[in-house]
Scaffold this active site. Structure first.
Site, short mmCIF file in Angstrom:
data_model
loop_
_atom_site.label_atom_id
_atom_site.label_comp_id
_atom_site.label_asym_id
_atom_site.label_seq_id
_atom_site.Cartn_x
_atom_site.Cartn_y
_atom_site.Cartn_z
CG HIS A 1 -2.33 0.53 0.81
ND1 HIS A 1 -3.46 0.29 1.57
CD2 HIS A 1 -2.75 1.31 -0.23
CE1 HIS A 1 -4.51 0.90 1.00
NE2 HIS A 1 -4.10 1.52 -0.08
CG ASP B 1 -6.07 -0.69 4.76
OD1 ASP B 1 -5.88 -1.69 5.47
OD2 ASP B 1 -5.19 -0.11 4.12
CG HIS C 1 -3.99 -2.27 8.71
ND1 HIS C 1 -4.13 -3.21 7.70
CD2 HIS C 1 -3.65 -2.95 9.82
CE1 HIS C 1 -3.88 -4.42 8.20
NE2 HIS C 1 -3.59 -4.29 9.49
CG ASP D 1 -2.35 1.69 5.48
OD1 ASP D 1 -2.14 0.97 6.47
OD2 ASP D 1 -2.67 1.23 4.37
CG HIS E 1 2.59 -1.55 4.44
ND1 HIS E 1 1.88 -2.72 4.27
CD2 HIS E 1 3.05 -1.57 5.71
CE1 HIS E 1 1.92 -3.41 5.40
NE2 HIS E 1 2.62 -2.75 6.28
CG ASP F 1 -4.80 -3.23 2.47
OD1 ASP F 1 -4.87 -4.47 2.29
OD2 ASP F 1 -3.94 -2.68 3.18
CG ASP G 1 -5.30 -5.39 5.05
OD1 ASP G 1 -6.20 -4.54 5.17
OD2 ASP G 1 -4.09 -5.14 5.27
CD GLU H 1 -0.19 -4.22 1.69
OE1 GLU H 1 0.45 -5.31 1.75
OE2 GLU H 1 0.30 -3.13 2.04
C1 DIR Z 1 0.72 -0.97 11.22
C2 DIR Z 1 0.24 -2.04 10.24
N1 DIR Z 1 -0.29 0.02 11.47
C3 DIR Z 1 2.00 -0.31 10.72
N2 DIR Z 1 -0.13 -1.49 9.01
C4 DIR Z 1 -0.54 -2.23 7.96
O1 DIR Z 1 2.94 -1.03 10.40
O2 DIR Z 1 2.05 0.91 10.64
N3 DIR Z 1 -1.02 -1.70 6.90
N4 DIR Z 1 -0.45 -3.53 7.98
O3 DIR Z 1 -1.57 -2.35 5.87
MN MN Z 2 -3.29 -0.64 3.61
MN MN Z 3 -4.22 -3.07 5.54
#
Ligand code: DIR
Ligand code: MN
Ligand code: MN
Ligand code: MN
Length: 311
Positions: free
Chosen positions: A100, A128, A130, A132, A145, A234, A236, A279
């Site tokens: 991402h 998402d 998350h 991000d 990401h 995303d 996920d 992703e």
């Molecule tokens: C977490 C995970 N907030 C980070 N982020 C993810 O690494 O900053 N984003 N998996 O897709």
């Molecule tokens: Mn993402």
């Molecule tokens: Mn994500």
């Protein structure tokens, strides 16, 4: 109708290899030929998957806690130009990631093109698990990401060109033109950023409470009628039951049908200008079924955003 396709085989925004193989897997599953033959789109851009090997620095030590900062900055700067070149022609842009972090380049590219072409600000629907939206300083992982939204909104800033200093005012996304759907794994620092900036976000709690129909309605109402929309999806965001092959799966996510519904609704606005699908990581599966199911889910989301399922 015309679509510019950019296939981005890049995984440097996080630490798990394999997400760079997603564009090839999506294309081999027939995504582009379906868009061409069944949905009658005219596809532009090269059919090759970009690996950006010439943009990988010899040395790329962490900078402000970011991992692979020069690689991600170089690739997203190039990608910004690629997306801009397509969007400037008035084409919808489909970007197949990649992790991402690439949304730094895609959003910067559409934001700039839409400003020049329509004199408008682009809106982003970020689907998402998350947010991000970590800054380099708030991030625990150092993975870029987890930071793209902070960079394209200017919450994270850096003057040095090789560390995202190439991002200028023309590339920026207005914080009040951003809306999230599907959140369920947001870091404490990110929660603070969302709260302090009054950012509109619909978590899985809201999906359960209101249903996906009202959530999408409220999300679209927030960005306003007739606003050009960049959809950054995303995979996920989907429950691991539907999309297990991804770097950071989180249980309790959207059903495939809810994901498709978001995409269909955005298509129906007639305001979609860009889509990212990111992703998908075919190498992260307990078995080959998980990988092909995830690829299939990704193809379905894109086809729905391009109007396949509407009568
Ligand atoms: C977490 C995970 N907030 C980070 N982020 C993810 O690494 O900053 N984003 N998996 O897709
Ligand atoms: Mn993402
Ligand atoms: Mn994500
Ligand atoms: Mn440029």
């Amino acid at each position: 109708e015309d679509i510019g396709v950019v296939a981005v085989g890049f995984s440097g925004g996080q630490c798990k290899p394999g997400v760079d193989a997603a564009p090839k897997a999506l294309i081999e599953a027939g995504l582009l030929s379906q868009l061409r033959d069944e949905l009658n789109y005219k596809l532009h851009g090269d059919d090759e998957v970009h690996l950006y090997t010439d943009l990988m620095p010899k040395e790329d030590p962490p900078f402000r806690n970011m991992k692979n900062p020069k690689a991600v900055s170089n690739v997203t700067e190039k990608l910004c130009d690629q997306v801009y070149a397509q969007a400037r022609e008035g084409r919808m842009v489909l970007t197949l990631g990649g992790d991402h972090s690439i949304a730094i380049g895609t959003i910067a590219g559409t934001a700039k093109a839409i400003r020049e072409r329509l004199n408008r600000e682009v809106a982003v629907i970020w689907v998402d698990a998350h947010a991000d939206i970590n800054t380099p300083e708030s991030s625990d992982s150092g993975n870029v990401h987890g930071m793209p939204v902070a960079f394209v909104t200017g919450l994270a800033k850096e003057d040095k060109r090789e560390y995202f200093g190439w991002l200028k005012e023309e590339h920026m996304l207005n914080l009040n033109k951003l809306v999230y759907i599907g959140l369920r794994d947001v870091d404490p620092g990110e929660k603070r950023i969302l709260r302090e900036n009054g950012i509109k976000a619909f978590s899985m709690f809201d999906v359960d409470k209101y249903g996906i129909g009202r959530v999408v309605e409220m999300a679209l109402a927030h960005i306003g009628n007739d606003t050009p929309i960049h959809l950054s999806f995303d995979v996920d965001a989907l429950d691991p039951m539907w999309a297990p092959s991804t770097g950071t799966p989180v249980r309790g996510g959207l059903t495939l049908r809810e994901g498709d519904f978001i995409c269909e609704s955005v298509h129906q606005t007639g305001s979609l200008v860009a889509i990212d699908l990111v992703e998908v990581n075919p190498s992260l599966a307990i078995d080959h079924v998980g990988a092909s199911e995830t690829v299939r889910a990704g193809c379905s989301l894109v086809r729905c955003a391009l109007g396949e399922s509407l009568l």
